[in-house]
Design an enzyme around this catalytic site. Structure first.
Site, PDB file in Angstrom:
ATOM      1  N   ASN A 222       0.861  -1.288   0.231  1.00  8.52           N
ATOM      2  CA  ASN A 222       0.002  -0.391   0.434  1.00  8.52           C
ATOM      3  C   ASN A 222       0.900   0.968   0.192  1.00  8.52           C
ATOM      4  O   ASN A 222       1.657   1.452   0.990  1.00  8.52           O
ATOM      5  CB  ASN A 222      -0.828   0.211   0.951  1.00  8.52           C
ATOM      6  CG  ASN A 222      -1.392  -1.270   1.171  1.00  8.52           C
ATOM      7  OD1 ASN A 222      -1.984  -1.678   1.989  1.00  8.52           O
ATOM      8  ND2 ASN A 222      -2.426  -1.098   0.124  1.00  8.52           N
ATOM      9  N   ASP A 251      -6.914  -5.854   6.323  1.00  8.21           N
ATOM     10  CA  ASP A 251      -8.304  -6.374   7.459  1.00  8.21           C
ATOM     11  C   ASP A 251      -9.155  -7.279   5.649  1.00  8.21           C
ATOM     12  O   ASP A 251     -10.009  -6.980   5.498  1.00  8.21           O
ATOM     13  CB  ASP A 251      -8.341  -4.610   7.097  1.00  8.21           C
ATOM     14  CG  ASP A 251      -7.921  -3.995   6.276  1.00  8.21           C
ATOM     15  OD1 ASP A 251      -7.230  -4.542   5.170  1.00  8.21           O
ATOM     16  OD2 ASP A 251      -8.202  -2.781   6.143  1.00  8.21           O
ATOM     17  N   ASP A 276      -3.321  -0.350  11.837  1.00  7.25           N
ATOM     18  CA  ASP A 276      -3.154   1.023  10.751  1.00  7.25           C
ATOM     19  C   ASP A 276      -4.887   0.970  11.024  1.00  7.25           C
ATOM     20  O   ASP A 276      -5.498   2.405  10.348  1.00  7.25           O
ATOM     21  CB  ASP A 276      -3.628   0.386   9.881  1.00  7.25           C
ATOM     22  CG  ASP A 276      -3.027   1.475   8.511  1.00  7.25           C
ATOM     23  OD1 ASP A 276      -2.273   2.530   8.932  1.00  7.25           O
ATOM     24  OD2 ASP A 276      -3.506   1.926   7.120  1.00  7.25           O
TER      25      ASP A 276
END
Length: 377
Positions: A222, A251, A276
């Site tokens: 990411n 997630d 996060d």
């Protein structure tokens, strides 16, 4: 913490799983880890818990999270917010946190440093430091970070940051390609642990940064240059490097579970979990703060551009996803959320294991990997 005997437990020690085990706690430290003696007569000086076979695991260690259930550090850089973050996540088994700032002004960073320092004095192993993510990142890979705060590194500001935060900032996420070689060399002489993130570095640039001493990478896949056949990018450099360690957000939105599985196959114990979390437990439904506008929908936060903006999970959610959807063994997922991150921030001799002498930050999990009890100093 009271004197405790936690008996009849399935214990993950940080290195192995021990069935039918008893852990004794005295003065906030683990006194012994031994097979359960079913003929024992008990101990009047200790509170005894029969865990009935449930898992007893080290307290989880989250090195990147922005908020609790209602407040987040960028919005309110105060000691109260830091306590709120710790309390929110501790209820779900995370007993050590590095509250995190995304790209912001120096004034906010300075206030957050002071806030974390105050709470660290109260909970030295609960909040051992601060993670500053940005603002020295690549605008092309800023993700949900505000363009108005992302900026090139400035020598004076870097010096101010070191002066104010040398004893508090544990991790500094940067894009290595926006620094000069001299600036990077200077940073590597500071106490900060550098992590490559929000970066558009090529494979060669990233590999050179890791070879020259950057030990971490922030949220693999990411906000970084991705893998392509002709240009493996930052992601490829991480997967190919022999020593760099990388965090990952499990997630189901930040990356496919198959991508997590592949990364774990390549990196092993060098891959670790972070939440996060912008908000969690429960996730706050919406936020309008400066130009950071996010909405919660079907498990994820996105901003007005449709970009992911942090997560809505706890670290235990990430562990559960790792076991259920990635196919990790429980001990692998638990190591990635406790033992490994504790080692990364230099606390591997006190946290992340259930062994004599270690701090008794302990979590009881049921067969569905839900938190049932938290014992923390």
């Amino acid at each position: 913490m009271a004197e405790l005997i936690l008996t009849n437990a399935t214990v993950f020690t940080g290195t192995e799983v021990l069935p039918d085990t008893t852990v004794r706690v005295s003065e906030g430290r683990i006194e012994s880890v031994e097979p359960t003696d079913r003929n024992g007569s008990g101990d009047a000086a200790h509170t005894i818990y029969d865990l009935r076979g449930r898992w007893l695991v080290p307290g989880l260690v989250d090195l990147q999270l922005y908020g609790g259930s209602e407040q987040f550090l960028n919005g309110h850089p105060t000691a109260g917010t830091v306590r709120h973050i710790l309390d929110t996540h501790r209820r779900n088994g995370t007993t050590t946190v590095l509250p995190t700032l995304y790209s912001t002004s120096y004034d906010v960073i300075d206030k957050a440093i002071r806030a974390v320092r105050e709470v660290r004095a109260e909970h030295p192993l609960g909040v051992p430091g601060l993670h500053v993510e940005g603002p020295y990142v690549n605008p092309e890979k800023r993700g949900a970070h505000s363009l108005s705060y992302v900026r090139p590194p400035d020598a004076r500001e870097l010096n101010d940051l070191l002066t104010a935060g040398r004893d508090v900032i544990k991790i500094l996420t940067i894009a290595p390609e926006v620094f000069t070689p001299e600036q990077l060399q200077w940073l590597q002489r500071t106490p900060f642990i550098l992590s490559a993130g929000h970066t558009n570095a090529t494979y060669r640039q990233a590999t050179e940064a890791f070879d020259n001493g950057i030990p971490l990478a922030t949220h693999l896949y990411n906000a970084m240059r991705g893998f392509e056949s002709r240009e493996p990018g930052t992601a490829g450099a991480i997967l190919d490097h022999p020593t760099v360690r990388a965090s990952i957000v499990v997630d189901g939105f930040h990356c496919d579970f198959a991508a997590v599985r592949l990364a774990h196959r390549l990196l092993g114990d060098r891959l670790f979990l972070i939440s996060d979390a912008i908000f969690a437990n429960p996730p706050r439904p919406a936020l309008d703060f400066e130009d950071f506008v996010i909405r919660y929908h079907e498990g994820r936060y996105t901003n007005q551009e449709g970009k992911l903006a942090g997560s809505s999970i706890t670290l235990l959610d990430a562990v559960r996803n790792g076991i259920r959807h990635v196919g990790l063994k429980p001990e692998e997922a638990l190591r990635m959320a406790s033992t490994v991150p504790a080692e990364i921030i230099g606390l591997g001799d006190q946290l992340g294991k259930i062994a004599p002498g270690y701090v008794a930050n302990l979590v009881v999990l049921d067969e569905e990997w839900r938190c049932r009890e938290v014992f923390a100093t």
